[in-house]
Motif scaffolding. Structure first.
Motif, PDB file in Angstrom:
ATOM      1  N   ALA A  24      -4.425   4.551   2.895  1.00 17.29           N
ATOM      2  CA  ALA A  24      -4.079   4.065   1.522  1.00 17.29           C
ATOM      3  C   ALA A  24      -4.419   2.341   1.405  1.00 17.29           C
ATOM      4  N   ALA A  25      -4.503   1.705   2.468  1.00 15.96           N
ATOM      5  CA  ALA A  25      -5.065   0.412   2.187  1.00 15.96           C
ATOM      6  C   ALA A  25      -6.520   0.194   1.680  1.00 15.96           C
ATOM      7  N   TYR A  73       0.901  -1.173   0.025  1.00 18.68           N
ATOM      8  CA  TYR A  73      -0.003  -0.096   0.011  1.00 18.68           C
ATOM      9  C   TYR A  73       0.733   1.349   0.103  1.00 18.68           C
TER      10      TYR A  73
END
Length: 360
Positions: free
Chosen positions: A302-303, A225
């Motif tokens: 981000a994940a 990520y």
């Protein structure tokens, strides 16, 4: 009747039902001939009901263990993803030194082996340990065997992150995803399923008809990520639709689809805030903890990037996470990029922490 068989069909229940079928003229007390004859059968039947519960659990995807979940996935053509090894870039000194393919190095607890030379002083190495353990961004590489003339070797970055294999939960999620978005013939669900299965890819956003009919844009994020390397982007492009033959169907994309692969980019965010520390703490002492709390939050964003319509950095989340630290008593006046409001990240970007300034 609803419930687990073993909870309802216990030894006592089964034996009671069996004894009820015996005439009352027969001695049915514990220790009697008929009791001792029926008790072992009741015990075996109770065990059978317990095993029947296991069969029922393994029958359904929602409760199946990994062994039987794999079999259910095979029925739908959902592949089981195994562990993959990290590919890193290493820089050696002197640059004119030639390393042989297979030369082994160690960094921390992970061994790496040279796969190929990229340019003078730059080599591609592969982790000997599959999974995320090989994703070390920096560090000194120690040669395992003697390398004449080697002055230094350093990890410069991860080219293609290593990935852990499927767990029961990740495989279950991908099974349900294959149902929720039925993939077929180059539709959005098909691209997502195909690209996410590639080594090093952690997520993808698909933009159909982004530059006219027959064009598709894929924006990918690495499996850890972070912003993907140029090598990972090129590898995905080659697998999906090689640039030299775009639209010809020589990759995984259907004939007539001209696919462009790009990577997410960092969007730096500056934070200013007013912190009150617990007695005995100062900003210099707490800086590392505060920055880590913010980076962990950004990593969560981000994940979730691939499945989110928009990525929003929320001041409330930042303040909550910083306030949870044992060294912080209170927080106020938090601003992002100079403004006291939430920030929506630009499309195809993920947040990165530029700096944190604490106002006294």
């Amino acid at each position: 009747m609803i419930g687990r068989y073993a909870d309802r069909m216990t030894f006592d229940v089964i034996l009671k039902r069996m004894l009820a079928r015996v005439p009352n003229s027969v001695d049915k007390r514990e220790g009697s001939v008929i009791y001792d004859a029926l008790a072992p059968a009741a015990a075996e039947l109770a065990k059978t009901y317990m095993e029947l519960d296991v069969v029922m659990d393994e029958t359904f995807v929602d409760t199946a263990s990994l062994q039987y979940l794999i079999l259910r996935c095979k029925e739908r053509g959902v592949p089981v993803l195994g562990e993959t090894a990290a590919i890193i870039q290493a820089e050696t000194r002197p640059v004119m030194l030639e390393l042989q393919v297979g030369t082994r190095f160690r960094c921390g607890a992970v061994n790496y082996a040279v796969k190929e030379k990229m340019s003078p002083g730059l080599y591609r190495l592969e982790s000997e340990t599959p999974g995320t353990e090989g994703n070390q961004y920096t560090g000194t590489l120690i040669p395992i065997q003697s390398v004449n003339g080697l002055q230094s070797a350093e990890i410069k970055g991860v080219l293609i992150p290593g990935e852990n294999g499927d767990t029961t939960e990740t495989l279950r999620e991908r099974y349900y995803a294959s149902i929720d978005g039925e993939s077929f013939g180059g539709n959005v669900a098909d691209y997502k399923e195909t690209v996410n299965a590639l080594h090093g890819v952690g997520g993808v956003k698909v933009y159909p008809v982004w530059n006219g009919g027959g064009t598709v844009k894929l924006t990918v994020i690495s499996s850890d990520y972070t912003v993907p390397s140029e090598e990972l982007i090129a590898a995905v492009q080659q697998e999906i639709d090689p640039q030299a033959n775009q639209g010809e169907g020589l990759g995984l994309a259907p004939i007539g689809h001209s696919v462009t692969v790009a990577g997410v980019k960092d969007e730096p965010v500056s934070i200013t805030t007013r912190l009150t520390f617990i007695d005995g703490w100062r900003w210099e002492d707490a800086r590392e903890q505060v920055e880590l709390a913010v980076r962990d939050y950004f990593a969560e964003l981000a994940a979730a990037w691939a499945d989110a319509d928009a990525t929003v950095i929320r001041i409330a989340q930042i303040e909550t996470r910083i306030l949870a630290l044992s060294c912080v008593l209170d927080i106020a006046d938090t601003a992002l990029n100079g403004q006291t409001k939430n920030v929506q990240i630009t499309t195809d970007h993920i947040p990165s922490l530029k700096k944190i300034e604490v106002v006294v």
